[in-house]
Motif scaffolding. Structure first.
Motif, PDB file in Angstrom:
ATOM      1  N   HIS A  95      -5.962  14.210   2.034  1.00 47.65           N
ATOM      2  CA  HIS A  95      -4.942  13.018   2.453  1.00 47.65           C
ATOM      3  C   HIS A  95      -4.544  11.855   1.768  1.00 47.65           C
ATOM      4  CE1 HIS A  95      -8.613  13.996   5.505  1.00 47.65           C
ATOM      5  NE2 HIS A  95      -8.906  13.834   4.819  1.00 47.65           N
ATOM      6  N   GLY A  96      -4.201  12.574   0.703  1.00 41.32           N
ATOM      7  CA  GLY A  96      -3.292  11.858  -0.074  1.00 41.32           C
ATOM      8  C   GLY A  96      -4.444  10.838  -1.208  1.00 41.32           C
ATOM      9  N   VAL A  97      -3.233  10.305  -2.036  1.00 37.85           N
ATOM     10  CA  VAL A  97      -4.154   8.704  -3.030  1.00 37.85           C
ATOM     11  C   VAL A  97      -3.461   7.402  -2.267  1.00 37.85           C
ATOM     12  CG1 VAL A  97      -5.489   7.611  -4.913  1.00 37.85           C
ATOM     13  CG2 VAL A  97      -5.689   9.959  -4.421  1.00 37.85           C
ATOM     14  N   LEU A  98      -4.711   7.035  -1.717  1.00 40.50           N
ATOM     15  CA  LEU A  98      -3.802   5.307  -1.180  1.00 40.50           C
ATOM     16  C   LEU A  98      -4.816   4.332  -1.985  1.00 40.50           C
ATOM     17  CD1 LEU A  98      -3.977   5.761   2.919  1.00 40.50           C
ATOM     18  CD2 LEU A  98      -2.159   5.176   1.944  1.00 40.50           C
ATOM     19  N   ILE A  99      -3.742   3.774  -2.511  1.00 37.90           N
ATOM     20  CA  ILE A  99      -3.781   2.128  -3.295  1.00 37.90           C
ATOM     21  C   ILE A  99      -2.921   0.761  -2.949  1.00 37.90           C
ATOM     22  CG2 ILE A  99      -4.531   3.963  -5.252  1.00 37.90           C
ATOM     23  CD1 ILE A  99      -2.332   3.198  -6.364  1.00 37.90           C
ATOM     24  N   LYS A 100      -3.251   0.286  -3.176  1.00 40.38           N
ATOM     25  CA  LYS A 100      -2.816  -1.270  -3.201  1.00 40.38           C
ATOM     26  C   LYS A 100      -1.622  -1.723  -3.921  1.00 40.38           C
ATOM     27  CE  LYS A 100      -5.679  -3.066   1.463  1.00 40.38           C
ATOM     28  NZ  LYS A 100      -5.842  -4.355   1.396  1.00 40.38           N
ATOM     29  N   LEU A 101      -1.035  -1.930  -3.995  1.00 38.85           N
ATOM     30  CA  LEU A 101      -0.544  -2.570  -5.709  1.00 38.85           C
ATOM     31  C   LEU A 101       0.280  -3.508  -5.835  1.00 38.85           C
ATOM     32  CD1 LEU A 101       2.597   0.512  -6.041  1.00 38.85           C
ATOM     33  CD2 LEU A 101       0.187   0.033  -7.503  1.00 38.85           C
ATOM     34  N   THR A 102      -0.107  -4.377  -6.607  1.00 34.91           N
ATOM     35  CA  THR A 102       0.721  -5.373  -7.569  1.00 34.91           C
ATOM     36  C   THR A 102       1.239  -5.736  -8.663  1.00 34.91           C
ATOM     37  OG1 THR A 102      -1.765  -6.552  -6.226  1.00 34.91           O
ATOM     38  CG2 THR A 102       0.139  -8.191  -7.826  1.00 34.91           C
ATOM     39  N   PRO A 103       2.727  -6.110  -8.133  1.00 36.94           N
ATOM     40  CA  PRO A 103       3.861  -6.107  -9.579  1.00 36.94           C
ATOM     41  C   PRO A 103       2.957  -7.128 -10.701  1.00 36.94           C
ATOM     42  CG  PRO A 103       4.412  -6.572  -7.292  1.00 36.94           C
ATOM     43  CD  PRO A 103       3.108  -6.289  -6.869  1.00 36.94           C
ATOM     44  N   GLU A 143       0.820  -1.090   0.190  1.00 36.47           N
ATOM     45  CA  GLU A 143       0.031   0.191  -0.112  1.00 36.47           C
ATOM     46  C   GLU A 143       1.122   1.260  -0.037  1.00 36.47           C
ATOM     47  OE1 GLU A 143      -3.775   0.489   2.428  1.00 36.47           O
ATOM     48  OE2 GLU A 143      -2.742   1.919   3.410  1.00 36.47           O
ATOM     49  N   VAL A 144       0.484   1.779  -0.589  1.00 32.89           N
ATOM     50  CA  VAL A 144       1.715   3.396  -1.234  1.00 32.89           C
ATOM     51  C   VAL A 144       0.497   4.310  -1.255  1.00 32.89           C
ATOM     52  CG1 VAL A 144       3.797   2.258  -1.968  1.00 32.89           C
ATOM     53  CG2 VAL A 144       1.878   3.276  -3.332  1.00 32.89           C
ATOM     54  N   GLU A 145       0.823   6.015  -1.025  1.00 32.31           N
ATOM     55  CA  GLU A 145       0.250   6.899  -1.524  1.00 32.31           C
ATOM     56  C   GLU A 145       0.615   7.795  -2.844  1.00 32.31           C
ATOM     57  OE1 GLU A 145      -1.143  10.320  -2.609  1.00 32.31           O
ATOM     58  OE2 GLU A 145       0.686  11.044  -1.409  1.00 32.31           O
ATOM     59  N   ILE A 146       0.206   7.269  -3.664  1.00 32.68           N
ATOM     60  CA  ILE A 146       0.884   7.013  -5.072  1.00 32.68           C
ATOM     61  C   ILE A 146       1.334   8.423  -5.335  1.00 32.68           C
ATOM     62  CG2 ILE A 146      -1.431   7.598  -6.353  1.00 32.68           C
ATOM     63  CD1 ILE A 146       1.595   5.605  -7.730  1.00 32.68           C
ATOM     64  N   SER A 156      -7.167   1.279  -1.359  1.00 31.22           N
ATOM     65  CA  SER A 156      -7.235   0.508  -0.458  1.00 31.22           C
ATOM     66  C   SER A 156      -8.256   0.900   0.176  1.00 31.22           C
ATOM     67  CB  SER A 156      -5.998   1.636   0.062  1.00 31.22           C
ATOM     68  OG  SER A 156      -5.891   1.500   1.617  1.00 31.22           O
ATOM     69  N   GLU A 157      -8.805   0.158   1.538  1.00 26.34           N
ATOM     70  CA  GLU A 157      -9.778   0.520   1.886  1.00 26.34           C
ATOM     71  C   GLU A 157      -9.544   1.766   3.213  1.00 26.34           C
ATOM     72  OE1 GLU A 157      -7.981  -2.239   2.241  1.00 26.34           O
ATOM     73  OE2 GLU A 157      -9.349  -3.607   1.519  1.00 26.34           O
ATOM     74  N   ASN A 158      -7.776   1.956   3.422  1.00 27.38           N
ATOM     75  CA  ASN A 158      -7.891   3.509   3.910  1.00 27.38           C
ATOM     76  C   ASN A 158      -7.551   4.632   3.702  1.00 27.38           C
ATOM     77  OD1 ASN A 158      -7.253   1.709   6.247  1.00 27.38           O
ATOM     78  ND2 ASN A 158      -5.409   0.988   5.397  1.00 27.38           N
ATOM     79  N   TYR A 159      -7.756   5.061   2.282  1.00 25.52           N
ATOM     80  CA  TYR A 159      -8.005   6.075   1.309  1.00 25.52           C
ATOM     81  C   TYR A 159      -9.517   6.449   2.014  1.00 25.52           C
ATOM     82  CZ  TYR A 159      -9.477   8.938  -2.301  1.00 25.52           C
ATOM     83  OH  TYR A 159     -10.044  10.524  -3.013  1.00 25.52           O
ATOM     84  N   ARG A 160      -9.627   7.648   1.897  1.00 27.45           N
ATOM     85  CA  ARG A 160     -10.913   8.784   2.032  1.00 27.45           C
ATOM     86  C   ARG A 160     -10.708  10.237   0.868  1.00 27.45           C
ATOM     87  NH1 ARG A 160      -9.047  11.138   8.051  1.00 27.45           N
ATOM     88  NH2 ARG A 160      -6.666  11.146   7.220  1.00 27.45           N
ATOM     89  N   HIS A 161     -11.615   9.930   0.796  1.00 25.79           N
ATOM     90  CA  HIS A 161     -11.985  10.749   0.045  1.00 25.79           C
ATOM     91  C   HIS A 161     -12.432  11.829   0.238  1.00 25.79           C
ATOM     92  CE1 HIS A 161     -12.829  11.637  -4.197  1.00 25.79           C
ATOM     93  NE2 HIS A 161     -14.346  11.581  -3.853  1.00 25.79           N
ATOM     94  N   ALA A 162     -11.468  12.933  -0.138  1.00 27.05           N
ATOM     95  CA  ALA A 162     -12.340  14.083   0.789  1.00 27.05           C
ATOM     96  C   ALA A 162     -11.143  15.904  -0.110  1.00 27.05           C
ATOM     97  CB  ALA A 162     -11.657  14.911   1.850  1.00 27.05           C
ATOM     98  N   PRO A 163     -11.901  15.785  -1.862  1.00 27.79           N
ATOM     99  CA  PRO A 163     -10.891  16.950  -2.183  1.00 27.79           C
ATOM    100  C   PRO A 163     -11.518  17.914  -2.506  1.00 27.79           C
ATOM    101  CG  PRO A 163     -12.463  15.562  -3.658  1.00 27.79           C
ATOM    102  CD  PRO A 163     -12.997  14.453  -2.181  1.00 27.79           C
TER     103      PRO A 163
END
Length: 521
Positions: free
Chosen positions: A510-518, A202-205, A493-500
């Motif tokens: 809060h940035g954009v948290l995504i889960k990455l799979t190579p 999980e990263v903040e892209i 990510s389940e931790n992503y909070r949508h707040a433009p």
């Protein structure tokens, strides 16, 4: 003696009275004249308060709507970010006037009038207002973004060649190399188990895109690197937030001279930025002066430095304007593209079908090779996705123009001193213009030409004053996204909070948290 005393008092009073007259005229007489003139044409709006206009009301409304995160990921964001527009357009119609301090601003949403306003016809008689220039004085100064009239014309012609034709194509190699380095960092982050097991992380892209776009603009236009320029980026980001906060406070005569917390911090950071820029500029000059180089270089900085040696009638590119231009392109050259990439990845992370379609297109067009300029025009699905991202989340949510003289626009007479504001975000989310699915992510709407570019789709503005770096930004975004799609699958990510939120530009709070799979090939 009495005569001399009276004479001295008059000599003191005359300049004081002149100052008082200017203040009264600027903050009371002229605004009232404009207000009455526009009311006579049927254009009304909320009643302004003396000096502050509608700033307090606007700030109060907006603070309530953005005080909490959105309860789900959806794209109906106008009411959150521009609640005053929803309120006042409902009360006063498509055209209304509101007041930012003593500056009258007419909101304009009629597309034919917008097309006319942004055309070459009005380039010399409309531009950025005094208030806008004051707000940005310590941030980007009077670089191209804030220049008007002949100064804008000369600055535009100086910088435009850096973002056109073969010069633009020559940047592709830098863009690919910088992106490759970013992807290696992401692989290392995922491999370290940064966000979980199972071969994913999980990263903040957003921070990765900010770094890579900063690296690209540094290398291509300033012959530097992100590491060398990161202090500048950091300081400009800090200045952006401080100037946005400062602009929400009361505007009254001489307020910018008061040694408030904001003013002190803004000036201190401005001095730090300019000190760093002077070092970069002087280093380039030294190379020429000691004979290590025959020219200042053919990048943007080199072109600007060469221009300082020329004498043009009525225009001079002095050191301050040179630094303002550098600040403008350091900021605009990475901030807007990083946001475009961040919002696009959020949209693809929540729309896996479009993610797969885009990935398949990139593999089909590019194969195992990195994208080249010849590939980019064939990435039609990716282009549609980018446009839809720019429609839903345009980095610049407002487009302003100030009338420098009286002129006719459509059926309206526009008086000198009226500021016209185009609510880009509201136009991009207009059901009347885009249909009932206006708040849905649907790149298919850009499959043809029916969206009438330049009328109600204007992420890079339109007309002669459109974004000079538009082609650079689109090329950069396509290369980075194409390479990113072929290296990773990603979900939100389940931790992503949508707040433009809008802090001059439209950002994820809060940035954009995504889960990455190579991806394995």
């Amino acid at each position: 003696m009495a005569f001399i005393t009276i004479l001295l008092l008059m000599l003191l009073l005359v300049p004081l009275l002149r100052v008082v007259y200017v203040i009264v005229s600027c903050y009371w007489l002229t605004p009232r004249r404009i207000q009455k003139f526009m009311q006579s044409q049927g254009v009304n709006g909320p009643k302004p308060k003396f000096l502050v206009g509608n700033l307090v009301e606007m700030a109060s409304i907006i603070s309530k709507t953005i005080s909490s995160d959105m309860d789900s990921i959806h794209h109906d964001i106008v009411a959150r970010l521009m609640p005053h527009y929803i309120l006042w357009s409902g009360q006063y119609g498509k055209r209304f006037i509101y007041w930012c301090g003593s500056e009258p601003r007419m909101c304009l949403t009629e597309t034919e009038m917008i097309k006319e306003l942004l055309s070459a016809k009005y380039t010399q008689i409309s531009g950025k207002s005094w208030l806008q220039q004051q707000n940005s004085k310590h941030f980007i100064g009077k670089g191209l973004l804030m220049a008007n009239g002949d100064a804008w014309y000369h600055q535009r012609h100086i910088v435009a060649p850096a973002f056109m034709g073969d010069k633009l194509k020559s940047h592709a190699g830098y863009m690919v190399e910088c992106t490759r380095q970013m992807l290696q960092s992401l692989h290392a982050e995922v491999g370290s188990g940064g966000g979980g097991g199972g071969g994913g992380g999980e990263v903040e892209i957003g921070k990765y895109f900010t770094r890579v776009t900063g690296d690209i603009i540094s290398r291509t236009e300033f012959a530097s690197s992100y590491d060398k320029g990161k202090k500048i980026f950091h300081l400009l980001n800090s200045l952006q937030h401080l100037c946005a906060q400062s602009s929400r406070h009361f505007w009254f005569p001489g307020s910018r001279y008061i040694p408030s917390k904001y003013n002190r911090e803004i000036k201190a950071r401005k001095m730090e930025v300019e000190k760093l820029l002077i070092e970069i500029i002087q280093s380039r000059k030294d190379c020429v002066e000691i004979g290590r180089s025959e020219s200042y270089g053919n990048d943007l900085l080199g072109m600007l430095l060469a221009e300082t040696q020329k004498k043009r009638e009525g225009f001079s590119l002095n050191l301050q304007v040179l630094m303002d231009e550098c600040k403008t392109f350091y900021f605009a050259g990475h901030e807007t593209t990083a946001l475009l990439l961040t919002w696009t990845v959020m949209l693809l992370a929540t729309n896996p079908n479009w993610q797969e379609r885009a990935r398949a297109e990139v593999f089909h067009v590019c194969g195992d090779k990195p994208p080249s300029p010849d590939h980019l025009s064939k990435l039609t699905l990716l282009n549609m996705i980018i446009n839809e991202s720019l429609r839903l989340y345009p980095p610049a949510s407002l487009l302003p123009r100030m009338a420098f003289e009286d002129f006719k626009l459509g059926d309206l007479q526009i008086p000198k001193g009226l500021s016209i504001w185009i609510p880009v975000l509201a136009l991009h989310h207009s059901e009347e213009l885009w249909g009932k699915d206006v708040h849905e992510f649907n790149p298919e709407r850009f499959a043809g030409k029916s969206f009438a570019p330049g009328r109600h789709f204007m992420p890079f503005a339109a007309g002669p004053r459109n974004c000079v770096g538009q082609s650079f930004a689109m090329m950069e975004a396509k290369i980075i996204l194409a390479m990113f799609l072929t290296r990773f699958k990603f979900t939100i990510s389940e931790n992503y909070r949508h707040a433009p939120v809008i802090v001059l530009t439209l950002k994820p709070k809060h940035g954009v948290l995504i889960k990455l799979t190579p991806l394995t090939h």
